[in-house]
Structures are given as structure tokens and as C-alpha cells.
Design an enzyme around this catalytic site. Structure first.
Site, PDB file in Angstrom:
ATOM      1  N   LYS A 194       0.807  -1.218   0.000  1.00  0.00           N
ATOM      2  CA  LYS A 194       0.000   0.000   0.000  1.00  0.00           C
ATOM      3  C   LYS A 194       0.850   1.282   0.000  1.00  0.00           C
ATOM      4  O   LYS A 194       0.449   2.283  -0.592  1.00  0.00           O
ATOM      5  CB  LYS A 194      -0.951   0.009   1.205  1.00  0.00           C
ATOM      6  N   ARG A 234      -6.443  -7.737 -10.374  1.00  0.00           N
ATOM      7  CA  ARG A 234      -7.113  -8.998 -10.707  1.00  0.00           C
ATOM      8  C   ARG A 234      -8.577  -8.705 -11.005  1.00  0.00           C
ATOM      9  O   ARG A 234      -9.026  -7.570 -10.877  1.00  0.00           O
ATOM     10  CB  ARG A 234      -7.037  -9.945  -9.512  1.00  0.00           C
ATOM     11  N   GLU A 252      -2.874   6.982   7.941  1.00  0.00           N
ATOM     12  CA  GLU A 252      -3.754   7.713   7.044  1.00  0.00           C
ATOM     13  C   GLU A 252      -4.782   8.487   7.829  1.00  0.00           C
ATOM     14  O   GLU A 252      -5.221   8.029   8.880  1.00  0.00           O
ATOM     15  CB  GLU A 252      -4.506   6.687   6.190  1.00  0.00           C
TER      16      GLU A 252
HETATM   17  P1  ADP Z   1      -7.917  -4.002   2.419  1.00  0.00           P
HETATM   18  O1  ADP Z   1      -6.743  -4.071   1.487  1.00  0.00           O
HETATM   19  O2  ADP Z   1      -7.682  -4.738   3.685  1.00  0.00           O
HETATM   20  O3  ADP Z   1      -9.206  -4.342   1.750  1.00  0.00           O
HETATM   21  P2  ADP Z   1      -8.403  -1.170   2.061  1.00  0.00           P
HETATM   22  O4  ADP Z   1      -7.290  -0.206   2.120  1.00  0.00           O
HETATM   23  O5  ADP Z   1      -8.918  -1.547   0.708  1.00  0.00           O
HETATM   24  O6  ADP Z   1      -7.997  -2.485   2.867  1.00  0.00           O
HETATM   25  O7  ADP Z   1      -9.617  -0.624   2.935  1.00  0.00           O
HETATM   26  C1  ADP Z   1     -10.734  -1.435   3.216  1.00  0.00           C
HETATM   27  C2  ADP Z   1     -11.871  -0.596   3.727  1.00  0.00           C
HETATM   28  O8  ADP Z   1     -11.494   0.123   4.905  1.00  0.00           O
HETATM   29  C3  ADP Z   1     -12.350   0.477   2.786  1.00  0.00           C
HETATM   30  O9  ADP Z   1     -13.273  -0.020   1.837  1.00  0.00           O
HETATM   31  C4  ADP Z   1     -12.980   1.478   3.739  1.00  0.00           C
HETATM   32  O10 ADP Z   1     -14.257   1.039   4.148  1.00  0.00           O
HETATM   33  C5  ADP Z   1     -12.081   1.413   4.952  1.00  0.00           C
HETATM   34  N1  ADP Z   1     -11.025   2.459   4.891  1.00  0.00           N
HETATM   35  C6  ADP Z   1      -9.824   2.336   4.310  1.00  0.00           C
HETATM   36  N2  ADP Z   1      -9.129   3.487   4.409  1.00  0.00           N
HETATM   37  C7  ADP Z   1      -9.906   4.361   5.064  1.00  0.00           C
HETATM   38  C8  ADP Z   1      -9.764   5.726   5.490  1.00  0.00           C
HETATM   39  N3  ADP Z   1      -8.654   6.407   5.271  1.00  0.00           N
HETATM   40  N4  ADP Z   1     -10.789   6.284   6.149  1.00  0.00           N
HETATM   41  C9  ADP Z   1     -11.929   5.620   6.406  1.00  0.00           C
HETATM   42  N5  ADP Z   1     -12.126   4.332   6.038  1.00  0.00           N
HETATM   43  C10 ADP Z   1     -11.132   3.707   5.372  1.00  0.00           C
END
Ligand code: ADP
Length: 661
Positions: free
Chosen positions: A116, A297, A200
Site C-alpha cells: 500500500k 485482478r 492515514e
Molecule cells: P484491504 O486491502 O484490507 O481491503 P483497504 O485499504 O482496501 O484495505 O480498505 C478497506 C476498507 O477500509 C475500505 O473499503 C474502507 O471502508 C475502509 N477504509 C480504508 N481506508 C480508510 C480511510 N482512510 N478512512 C476511512 N475508512 C477507510
């Protein structure tokens, strides 16, 4: 185009890929683990090869073994599906070395999006907005905390190698930072072998909107519009839809262009998803959106995009991998109507969504067509095992607009039945029917916010549901079929009255039945109902209750009932007092638990001689005492229960070795 491909996956996605391959006349090779030898993907493929044990690490993750099968069978390409090896750069590379096409992006693309922090850096440099935060190399706890303080709370700590909602911690204030950091790092280390984190800004009212992109080997890239995946539970998607409700043309284009820019920044080829988080505190229009991550993917939720664009994304993948250019340019990609997908899981929402395993004794859905699509890897009789994701199926609908699609989804859910294990069908129905969902008042906090509506306290079966189950039990008597007897309390006495007891959660629900000439009179608690059967085909049951038609699907499995009525799923157990202690032959000495309960008295010990009818122990269940009696003369063997022991449904309570006369 290829003539033969191998699918390095299982379940619904393997079946999905096989379907498109077969439509294109491409031969398919399935691979399977021990527990999947009879799985649907194995049945569908043209050939299937065993690759190892049930644990994914012994089969679906064994790159060498899978490559070897591909070489042996003459497959020219491998489709990895999602999960397993789909985002494994080494596997993509190994395929290339072996002269086999990996149906997915290059190892470099996978690597650059795999972590990430690096992904955010690349995107930020390419001019794609990213969530404000810190993704530096210095991982000293103090440094991270200072960064978090500077960003301002709440913040999110994310494992850079994280995925599937794992390795994330929400921090509300500086004092909590260090301990949450440590726990996040522990989880990240254990799950991903990498303790690196980024920090973040945590958005308090975000929507998860992702853009489907596609690139080819000629430097072209397009977007196939967006999906809204804001309906999440513990950061895992539950319901997805396309397009995102409320999305204006301008914003769609801005997000689409940003996504294409992101794909081009890494020379992307194949299907990919750019996940954005959109800050909708002030509404969606003009809201700031930020790159979160890229999935290199095909996604679980790709069907909603297929339904609104009329494109087959697996077909696109095959074409691009075979070296063809993208089938359409941006302006040619249609967007029509609205689609939803719900993920039907074998899990128990009443018990903290505990994954369920076991045999699916019944699985039925409406007929597929223009408005309803079913993607599944199982059918009636298949097992949901402990080894893999407990997703049973994806129900996908399309209609001209969102309201129409919502109605289609209600209909699809109402027409679906699963028995043998618990599933989240009722939970899905509650989401679809929720007024806030219908109004598209969405954000990632939706499920938590409306948890009370979506997950009500244990719901008692209403009288209609009890009447439905009763009718299935009473039908053979009425129609003059086998007049089998319920062995206790069930005697068609002169008044033609009887009692049926159902176990509803932990409660006994008595139904007093009076036979009448043309119908039954049921007394359920204080309510009297006139009931008759209109139609019963074994699953679908229509009954008339006090002049109103009530329709349901009722699945009877021995004494267990699963009833699907009005988007509610109910489980009842028909309690047969005496018979519960007997096994099928009648008088054997094995007595099983009539229902879950507690041992309150024991009158015998191991080795005792007992006589038929002799009380052996007392169980307390459903706030009633039940005396368990011997059904044969004999000797108690292997008895080891004690007072206060909890016993579960169907457990063997006592075994009596019968004496020869
Ligand atoms: P993973 O790779 O584990 O799926 P993600 O980075 O895609 O993690 O984030 C998964 C979920 O977490 C997002 O769909 C959102 O709901 C929540 N999320 C991620 N980043 C943030 C953020 N900065 N603020 C609020 N919610 C977040």
C-alpha cells in the site's frame, strides 16, 4: 486466442471463468484439492487434476504443482481467478518462464501495487489524489506517532501488506496510538509476514467507490465505470452496486480519468480495480476522492459492471492476454440500467456471523435470465468446508433503474432458499429493504449504524411460520398418506386433536391442532387460526390462514425445518418427546439428546443393568425437565456425563448394550 486454459482456482470464480472459456470454444482444465474432488468447478471443466491436500497451502497455492499440470495438459494460459495466486508476482513470472500466459498483469505491475505504501507513492507521483497520510520508511513508533499527531485524529494505521480488511486499526486519540500500533504490527507480521505500516487520515463518512479499469499490451487503457461497495461489515464488502447512486457525469468522468491515469502509470494490462475512498460528509457531488489501492485482478463484484455495460470481463481478459487490443474504446462502452450484487455466505448472523460448515441439504434460486444472475460454485448436496471462504453464491440483478433493481433483488432473495447450514440471507434482505438503503443514504458505516434494524434480537417465529411448518407435518394425515405417528402426544384420538411442539431457538412452541372436515384449526399461544393447504410441491408451500394466502419455501430435513417466508429465514425443530431417544430401528439402546440442554440429574452409572422404562437421567431444556428413560433392557456402557454438563442437539447421551433374551 487460446485453445486450452487452466483455471488455478475453485468455487464460483472457477465456474465463472469456465463458462466464458467454454462459450469461446476454449477447453478448460480444472485443478482441485482433496476436499474438492466432487466440486462444481471439477464437474464443469473438460478435465480436472488433483493437486494436493485440502489446505490451500497444499493445493491452490502450490505454484509449481499447478504449473506442472498446465505443462502436462498442454494448457497455453492460466487464469488465477481472485485470491490464491492471483496477485502473486512470482507466479506470474514463473508462468512466463514456463512459456505459459498468465491471464493477468505483469509481475512488475503486481509488485508495484502489492504494497500500500509503494502504491500510494506511485499514484501520488502520477498525480492521482491519495488519502493524506504518512507512508515513509522510518517505522520507529515515536516517529509514527508524531506523524499521526500531525495528520490529526482519528487516523487509520494500515499494514502496507494488508488485505481483506486485516491489519487495520482505527486510532481515536494520541494516547491510544502506541498500543494499537503494536497490535496492528503483530497482526500484520502474523498474517502477511510484514510488519510495515502506513498512517492515514481516517474519513468519518466515506463511500467506497471503485473504478473498473482495463489495459492491453498496446498501451491502451479504459474504464468501465464505477461500483459502489460502501456496504461493508468489518471492512468486507457485503452488497455492491453499479453505477454508484448519485454519481454525476462529471464526477464519473473525473474518477474514471484518474483511474485510467493510475493504470497507465504502471503500464497496466488486463482487468484491474482502482479503489477510491470518497469523503461524502458534504454529499457526493464534487466530493474529494482519494486513491486507496489497486487490485490487480478480477474482483468478486465484477458481475455488476458486466450487467451495466453488457460486456463479459472474463472474455476481455482472455482477449487481452492472448495479445488482442481492448475490444472497445472509451466512447464505445455503454452504461445502461442499474445492478446489485449480494454475497450469500454460510454464516450465522445471530451468532456474530460465525462461519458455518457442513452439507447444503437444499439450495434453490429463481430461474436465471435478463434480470437475475447466479454465480455459484455449489449446488444441493455439496459441502461448505472449513478450508475455504464460506461464500455460497452471489445473487446479481439488473433493471432499468435503481428502484427496479432493488425490487428485482428482493424478488431474488425471496426466491432463494438454503438449508442444512445457516446463512446470511435474511440479513441481506434486511439491507435491501431498509429505507435508508432504498434512499441510497450510503457510507461505510451503514451496517454498524443500522445494526439494530439489520440484526434484530433473536426473532421468534410468528404464527404464520408455525402454521407453515405444522401444515407440512399434518399434510400426510389429511391426504390419507402414510399415517405415521408422532410417538408421543400424537394420537389421533376421538376428538381428532393433537399437539405439535416446535423448538424455536431455545423455546418450546406448542400448537394445538384440531382436525376439521376441510381444514385445521390451530391454537398457537392465544391465537386461533383456520388453516388449509393450497399447494405443496415438496418445497414451495401455499397455505390459507384465516382467508389470507401465505406462501413460503419450507425445507424439511428429518425433524428440522428451514422456512423462507417474507424475506425471513426461520429454523424450527419438531420435538418428538419419546422418539427423540430412539434411533431409526426403534428400540436400540442409543439415546441422543432431544434438544440442547443441561443434565440436572443422573440416576445410573456406567456398567449398571437397567430395565426398559427405567428413568436414567433428567435433562433441562427449554425451561422444562425431560426424563430420559431406557428403551431396552441392558447394560449402560461408556457413560461419562455429569450433572450440569451441557449437551448439544443430537449428541449421544447414553448407550445401553441390549441383553440377549
Ligand atoms: P484491504 O486491502 O484490507 O481491503 P483497504 O485499504 O482496501 O484495505 O480498505 C478497506 C476498507 O477500509 C475500505 O473499503 C474502507 O471502508 C475502509 N477504509 C480504508 N481506508 C480508510 C480511510 N482512510 N478512512 C476511512 N475508512 C477507510
Amino acid at each position: 486466442m487460446f485453445t486450452k486454459i487452466l483455471i488455478a482456482n475453485r468455487g464460483e470464480i472457477a465456474c465463472r471463468v469456465i463458462k466464458t472459456a467454454q462459450e469461446n470454444g476454449i477447453k478448460t482444465v480444472a485443478v482441485y484439492s482433496d476436499s474438492d474432488s466432487k466440486a462444481r468447478h471439477v464437474r464443469l471443466a473438460d478435465e480436472a487434476h488433483h493437486i494436493g491436500g485440502s489446505e490451500a497451502s497444499e493445493s491452490y497455492l502450490c505454484a509449481d504443482v499447478i504449473l506442472d499440470v498446465a505443462i502436462r495438459t498442454g494448457a497455453e494460459a492460466i487464469h488465477p481467478g481472485y485470491g490464491f495466486l492471483s496477485e502473486n508476482a512470482e507466479f506470474s513470472e514463473a508462468c512466463q518462464k514456463a512459456g505459459i500466459t498468465f491471464i493477468g498483469p505483469s509481475a512488475d505491475s503486481i509488485r508495484s501495487m502489492g504494497l500500500k505504501d509503494k502504491a500510494k507513492e506511485i499514484m501520488s507521483e502520477a498525480g492521482v489524489p491519495v488519502v493524506p497520510g504518512y507512508q515513509g520508511a522510518d517505522q520507529a513508533p515515536k516517529v509514527l506517532q508524531v506523524q499521526a499527531d500531525a495528520i490529526g485524529y482519528p487516523v487509520l494505521i494500515k499494514a502496507v501488506a494488508g488485505g481483506g480488511g486485516k491489519g487495520m486499526r482505527l486510532v481515536e486519540k494520541s494516547d491510544d496510538f502506541i498500543s494499537l500500533l503494536e497490535s496492528c504490527q503483530r497482526e500484520a507480521k502474523a498474517s502477511f509476514g510484514n510488519a510495515h505500516v502506513l498512517i492515514e487520515k481516517y474519513l468519518t463518512k466515506p463511500r467506497h467507490i471503485e473504478v473498473q479499469v482495463f489495459g492491453d499490451n498496446f498501451g491502451n487503457a479504459v474504464y468501465l465505470y464505477e461500483r459502489d461497495c460502501s456496504l461493508q461489515r468489518r471492512h468486507q464488502k457485503v452488497v455492491e452496486e453499479a453505477p454508484a447512486p448519485g454519481m454525476s457525469e462529471d464526477m464519473r468522468k473525473a474518477m474514471g480519468d484518474a483511474a485510467v491515469k493510475a493504470a497507465k502509470a504502471i503500464g497496466y494490462s488486463g482487468a484491474g480495480t482502482i479503489e477510491f475512498i470518497v469523503d461524502v460528509k458534504m454529499g457526493l457531488e464534487g466530493a474529494p476522492f482519494y486513491f486507496m489501492e489497486m487490485n490487480t485482478r478480477l474482483q468478486v463484484e465484477h458481475p455488476v459492471t458486466e450487467l451495466i455495460t453488457g460486456q463479459d470481463l472474463v472474455d476481455w481478459q482472455l482477449r487481452v492476454a492472448a495479445g488482442e487490443p481492448l475490444p472497445l474504446v472509451q466512447d464505445e462502452i455503454p452504461l445502461s440500467g442499474h445492478a446489485f450484487e449480494v454475497r450469500l455466505y454460510a454464516e450465522d448472523p445471530e451468532n456474530n456471523f460465525m462461519p458455518q460448515t457442513g452439507k447444503i441439504t437444499h439450495f434453490s434460486c429463481p430461474e436465471q435470465g435478463q434480470y437475475f444472475r447466479l454465480d455459484t460454485g455449489v449446488q444441493t448436496g455439496d459441502e461448505v468446508s472449513i478450508y475455504y471462504d464460506p461464500m455460497i453464491a452471489k445473487l446479481i440483478v439488473w433493471s432499468r433503474d435503481r428502484d427496479g433493481a432493488l425490487r428485482q433483488m428482493s424478488k431474488a432473495i425471496e426466491g432463494t432458499a438454503v438449508a442444512g447450514l445457516k446463512c446470511n440471507l435474511e440479513f441481506l434482505a434486511r439491507i435491501i429493504l431498509h429505507p435508508a438503503f432504498r434512499k441510497a443514504d450510503l457510507d461505510t458505516g451503514f451496517i454498524e449504524r443500522y445494526a439494530k434494524d439489520l440484526l434484530p434480537e433473536t426473532r421468534r417465529a410468528d404464527p404464520n411460520i408455525l402454521a407453515l411448518a405444522s401444515m407440512v407435518e399434518l399434510e400426510p394425515h389429511r391426504s390419507g398418506g402414510d399415517p405415521w405417528e408422532f410417538s408421543d402426544g400424537w394420537r389421533m384420538n376421538l376428538n381428532l386433536r393433537t399437539k405439535i411442539t416446535f423448538v424455536d431457538h431455545d423455546e418450546a412452541r406448542d400448537i394445538l391442532v384440531t382436525y376439521r372436515e376441510n381444514d385445521f384449526l390451530l391454537l398457537i399461544e392465544e391465537t386461533e387460526l383456520e388453516v388449509k393447504i393450497l399447494r405443496h410441491d415438496g418445497v414451495n408451500l401455499d397455505i390459507m390462514v384465516d382467508g389470507h394466502k401465505v406462501s413460503a419455501k419450507v425445507i424439511k430435513d428429518g425433524q428440522d425445518f428451514t422456512i423462507f417466508h417474507n424475506a425471513m429465514v426461520s429454523h424450527l425443530h419438531h420435538y418428538l418427546a419419546g422418539a427423540e431417544g430412539e434411533d431409526e430401528d426403534g428400540g436400540s439402546g442409543v439415546i441422543t439428546t432431544p434438544m440442547p440442554g443441561k443434565v440436572t440429574q443422573i440416576m445410573v452409572k456406567d456398567g449398571d443393568q437397567v430395565e426398559q422404562g427405567q428413568p436414567l437421567m433428567v435433562l433441562e431444556a427449554m425451561k422444562m425437565e425431560h426424563t430420559i428413560k431406557a428403551q431396552v433392557n441392558g447394560r449402560v456402557e461408556g457413560f461419562n456425563l455429569s450433572v450440569a454438563d451441557q449437551v448439544t442437539d443430537g449428541e449421544i447421551l447414553i448407550r445401553i448394550i441390549e441383553e440377549e433374551e
